[in-house]
Design an enzyme around this catalytic site. Structure first.
Site, PDB file in Angstrom:
ATOM      1  N   THR A  13     123.232  -8.152-118.754  1.00 51.24           N
ATOM      2  CA  THR A  13     124.015  -9.068-119.591  1.00 51.24           C
ATOM      3  C   THR A  13     123.812 -10.500-119.080  1.00 51.24           C
ATOM      4  O   THR A  13     123.620 -10.723-117.876  1.00 51.24           O
ATOM      5  CB  THR A  13     125.518  -8.707-119.590  1.00 51.24           C
ATOM      6  OG1 THR A  13     126.045  -8.834-118.265  1.00 51.24           O
ATOM      7  CG2 THR A  13     125.747  -7.292-120.105  1.00 51.24           C
ATOM      8  N   GLY A  14     123.833 -11.439-120.021  1.00 52.93           N
ATOM      9  CA  GLY A  14     123.659 -12.852-119.651  1.00 52.93           C
ATOM     10  C   GLY A  14     122.341 -13.087-118.937  1.00 52.93           C
ATOM     11  O   GLY A  14     122.307 -13.657-117.854  1.00 52.93           O
ATOM     12  N   SER A  15     121.242 -12.675-119.582  1.00 55.77           N
ATOM     13  CA  SER A  15     119.951 -12.748-118.874  1.00 55.77           C
ATOM     14  C   SER A  15     118.969 -13.733-119.509  1.00 55.77           C
ATOM     15  O   SER A  15     117.771 -13.649-119.270  1.00 55.77           O
ATOM     16  CB  SER A  15     119.333 -11.352-118.760  1.00 55.77           C
ATOM     17  OG  SER A  15     119.359 -10.666-119.995  1.00 55.77           O
ATOM     18  N   THR A  16     119.469 -14.675-120.311  1.00 55.22           N
ATOM     19  CA  THR A  16     118.546 -15.662-120.879  1.00 55.22           C
ATOM     20  C   THR A  16     118.228 -16.773-119.882  1.00 55.22           C
ATOM     21  O   THR A  16     117.318 -17.563-120.108  1.00 55.22           O
ATOM     22  CB  THR A  16     119.107 -16.291-122.170  1.00 55.22           C
ATOM     23  OG1 THR A  16     120.349 -16.935-121.855  1.00 55.22           O
ATOM     24  CG2 THR A  16     119.343 -15.245-123.251  1.00 55.22           C
ATOM     25  N   GLY A  18     119.099 -18.293-115.440  1.00 54.58           N
ATOM     26  CA  GLY A  18     119.794 -18.129-114.163  1.00 54.58           C
ATOM     27  C   GLY A  18     119.514 -16.808-113.455  1.00 54.58           C
ATOM     28  O   GLY A  18     118.409 -16.260-113.520  1.00 54.58           O
ATOM     29  N   ILE A  19     120.535 -16.306-112.779  1.00 51.57           N
ATOM     30  CA  ILE A  19     120.405 -15.090-111.972  1.00 51.57           C
ATOM     31  C   ILE A  19     120.049 -13.899-112.861  1.00 51.57           C
ATOM     32  O   ILE A  19     119.190 -13.081-112.504  1.00 51.57           O
ATOM     33  CB  ILE A  19     121.718 -14.841-111.188  1.00 51.57           C
ATOM     34  CG1 ILE A  19     121.930 -15.958-110.153  1.00 51.57           C
ATOM     35  CG2 ILE A  19     121.694 -13.478-110.514  1.00 51.57           C
ATOM     36  CD1 ILE A  19     123.292 -15.932-109.464  1.00 51.57           C
ATOM     37  N   TYR A 154     138.547 -17.661-111.238  1.00 53.32           N
ATOM     38  CA  TYR A 154     137.197 -17.112-111.046  1.00 53.32           C
ATOM     39  C   TYR A 154     137.228 -16.100-109.888  1.00 53.32           C
ATOM     40  O   TYR A 154     136.709 -14.980-110.020  1.00 53.32           O
ATOM     41  CB  TYR A 154     136.223 -18.259-110.733  1.00 53.32           C
ATOM     42  CG  TYR A 154     134.811 -17.810-110.447  1.00 53.32           C
ATOM     43  CD1 TYR A 154     134.009 -17.266-111.445  1.00 53.32           C
ATOM     44  CD2 TYR A 154     134.262 -17.950-109.167  1.00 53.32           C
ATOM     45  CE1 TYR A 154     132.703 -16.864-111.174  1.00 53.32           C
ATOM     46  CE2 TYR A 154     132.960 -17.558-108.890  1.00 53.32           C
ATOM     47  CZ  TYR A 154     132.189 -17.018-109.896  1.00 53.32           C
ATOM     48  OH  TYR A 154     130.894 -16.620-109.627  1.00 53.32           O
TER      49      TYR A 154
HETATM   50  N1  NAP Z   1     125.160 -19.568-109.677  1.00 55.44           N
HETATM   51  C1  NAP Z   1     125.775 -19.222-108.554  1.00 55.44           C
HETATM   52  O1  NAP Z   1     125.760 -19.955-107.550  1.00 55.44           O
HETATM   53  C2  NAP Z   1     126.497 -17.899-108.476  1.00 55.44           C
HETATM   54  C3  NAP Z   1     127.021 -17.511-107.228  1.00 55.44           C
HETATM   55  C4  NAP Z   1     127.647 -16.273-107.130  1.00 55.44           C
HETATM   56  C5  NAP Z   1     127.764 -15.458-108.245  1.00 55.44           C
HETATM   57  N2  NAP Z   1     127.278 -15.872-109.443  1.00 55.44           N
HETATM   58  C6  NAP Z   1     127.445 -14.977-110.593  1.00 55.44           C
HETATM   59  O2  NAP Z   1     126.165 -14.640-111.105  1.00 55.44           O
HETATM   60  C7  NAP Z   1     126.245 -14.430-112.511  1.00 55.44           C
HETATM   61  C8  NAP Z   1     125.217 -15.299-113.223  1.00 55.44           C
HETATM   62  O3  NAP Z   1     125.474 -16.654-112.903  1.00 55.44           O
HETATM   63  P1  NAP Z   1     124.465 -17.820-113.339  1.00 55.44           P
HETATM   64  O4  NAP Z   1     124.874 -19.052-112.588  1.00 55.44           O
HETATM   65  O5  NAP Z   1     123.070 -17.350-113.243  1.00 55.44           O
HETATM   66  O6  NAP Z   1     124.885 -17.977-114.886  1.00 55.44           O
HETATM   67  P2  NAP Z   1     124.414 -19.028-115.987  1.00 55.44           P
HETATM   68  O7  NAP Z   1     123.186 -19.768-115.536  1.00 55.44           O
HETATM   69  O8  NAP Z   1     125.601 -19.818-116.409  1.00 55.44           O
HETATM   70  O9  NAP Z   1     123.965 -18.055-117.177  1.00 55.44           O
HETATM   71  C9  NAP Z   1     124.910 -17.411-117.948  1.00 55.44           C
HETATM   72  C10 NAP Z   1     124.199 -16.431-118.866  1.00 55.44           C
HETATM   73  O10 NAP Z   1     125.200 -15.716-119.594  1.00 55.44           O
HETATM   74  C11 NAP Z   1     124.884 -15.789-120.983  1.00 55.44           C
HETATM   75  N3  NAP Z   1     126.161 -15.723-121.716  1.00 55.44           N
HETATM   76  C12 NAP Z   1     127.186 -16.605-121.665  1.00 55.44           C
HETATM   77  N4  NAP Z   1     128.202 -16.165-122.448  1.00 55.44           N
HETATM   78  C13 NAP Z   1     127.797 -14.991-122.989  1.00 55.44           C
HETATM   79  C14 NAP Z   1     128.388 -14.030-123.869  1.00 55.44           C
HETATM   80  N5  NAP Z   1     129.606 -14.229-124.347  1.00 55.44           N
HETATM   81  N6  NAP Z   1     127.678 -12.910-124.203  1.00 55.44           N
HETATM   82  C15 NAP Z   1     126.430 -12.707-123.725  1.00 55.44           C
HETATM   83  N7  NAP Z   1     125.817 -13.572-122.870  1.00 55.44           N
HETATM   84  C16 NAP Z   1     126.488 -14.695-122.521  1.00 55.44           C
HETATM   85  C17 NAP Z   1     124.095 -17.044-121.165  1.00 55.44           C
HETATM   86  O11 NAP Z   1     123.234 -16.884-122.256  1.00 55.44           O
HETATM   87  P3  NAP Z   1     123.303 -17.744-123.629  1.00 55.44           P
HETATM   88  O12 NAP Z   1     123.729 -19.128-123.260  1.00 55.44           O
HETATM   89  O13 NAP Z   1     121.904 -17.632-124.110  1.00 55.44           O
HETATM   90  O14 NAP Z   1     124.307 -17.024-124.475  1.00 55.44           O
HETATM   91  C18 NAP Z   1     123.283 -17.053-119.860  1.00 55.44           C
HETATM   92  O15 NAP Z   1     122.128 -16.239-119.992  1.00 55.44           O
HETATM   93  C19 NAP Z   1     127.699 -14.738-112.907  1.00 55.44           C
HETATM   94  O16 NAP Z   1     128.443 -13.563-112.964  1.00 55.44           O
HETATM   95  C20 NAP Z   1     128.180 -15.611-111.761  1.00 55.44           C
HETATM   96  O17 NAP Z   1     129.578 -15.534-111.591  1.00 55.44           O
HETATM   97  C21 NAP Z   1     126.655 -17.078-109.592  1.00 55.44           C
END
Ligand code: NAP
Length: 264
Positions: A13-16, A18-19, A154
């Site tokens: 999920t949410g794989s477009t 970032g992580i 969060y």
């Molecule tokens: N970044 C960090 O430093 C960090 C640290 C610890 C943990 N995390 C965790 O790692 C995970 C990923 O974080 P990230 O920073 O890589 O996230 P991100 O860059 O904000 O990416 C979020 C992704 O979720 C998708 N998305 C958002 N709302 C959605 C919905 N309602 N339905 C389906 N897809 C949805 C977005 O796609 P679209 O915009 O295309 O819809 C995008 O692919 C999160 O759970 C975060 O809490 C992150």
């Protein structure tokens, strides 16, 4: 180690971006057929195109849906009724003073960061159990353990994921299905890079900027740099693989030593 996921279907999920994107790419590299999820078909298609370019022969499909709603999830389940690997990665985060987090904010963080993954677990776990093999993972955060004063909502949502994954691992006990969470630390994604440059001299090259940011604002990190998304993905791909068959009910850390604990 050969991480071989050929013949397995995975949903991230949410794989477009970032992580989640790096996890999808890593799973595809290990031979899985991977479904890319985001809210729009355009963004999912772009990610699919990119992964196909980076990983020749990758089997990647789009699974655009808003998984935070019941309708969106129902549509996704119709298109993808069965998966072997479910990575609940989608999560939102943002700073907000503790006393200004409204009931709606608390609900939103629960619904997006927790409930979306629980709903998909309820949908996919029975099939995995029936087939005698499956992998479910939740991407948690150091904030699940070290609750940030500026992001209690969060932190609460990420702590809830640790509880849920432990609980669902018990539900799946003895079935060949493992359920784990991954505690990701501060990671170099687009949003975080922007945040770093707001906190330090924006003329610094990236490597210096992130090291200054970590020194001044995240001194407890033993890595002293941001984690690259691929480094989180490496752990997720391993946990998804047949080689991780004895790891379940765990919260595995890829936090750069951020959480000051000797307990894994
Ligand atoms: N970044 C960090 O430093 C960090 C640290 C610890 C943990 N995390 C965790 O790692 C995970 C990923 O974080 P990230 O920073 O890589 O996230 P991100 O860059 O904000 O990416 C979020 C992704 O979720 C998708 N998305 C958002 N709302 C959605 C919905 N309602 N339905 C389906 N897809 C949805 C977005 O796609 P679209 O915009 O295309 O819809 C995008 O692919 C999160 O759970 C975060 O809490 C992150």
């Amino acid at each position: 180690m050969q991480l071989d996921l050929s013949g397995r279907t995975a949903l991230v999920t949410g794989s477009t971006q970032g992580i989640g994107y790096s996890i999808a790419q890593g799973l595809a590299r290990a031979g899985a057929r991977v479904a890319i999820n985001g809210r729009t078909a355009e963004r999912a298609e772009e990610a699919v195109r990119q992964i196909r370019q980076d990983v020749p022969g990758a089997e990647v499909i789009t699974a655009a849906a808003d998984v935070t709603t019941e309708d969106g999830t129902a549509g996704l389940l119709e298109a993808l009724p069965q998966v072997d690997v479910l990575v609940n990665n989608l999560g939102i985060f943002g700073a907000q003073p503790a006393m200004e987090i409204t009931d709606d904010d608390w609900r939103r963080y629960f619904e997006v960061n927790v409930l979306a993954g629980l709903r998909l677990t309820r949908a996919y776990l029975p099939g995995m159990v029936e087939r005698g093999w499956g992998r479910i993972q939740y991407i948690a955060s150091d904030s699940a353990v070290v609750i940030p004063a500026e992001m209690i909502h969060y932190g609460m949502s990420k702590t809830a994921l640790l509880a849920a994954s432990r609980g669902f691992a018990k539900e799946a006990a003895g079935t060949g299905v493992t359920v784990n969470s991954v505690i990701a630390g501060p990671t170099h994604t687009g949003g975080v890079e922007k945040f770093v440059y707001e906190m330090v001299d924006s003329s610094l090259p990236w490597d210096q900027a992130q090291r200054q940011f970590m020194r001044e604002h995240r001194p407890q990190s033993l890595l002293q740099r941001l984690i690259e998304p691929e480094e989180i993905a490496n752990m997720v791909v391993y946990l998804a693989s047949p080689l991780a068959s004895a790891t379940t009910g765990a919260a595995v850390r890829v936090d750069g030593g951020y959480v000051d604990s000797i307990v894994p």
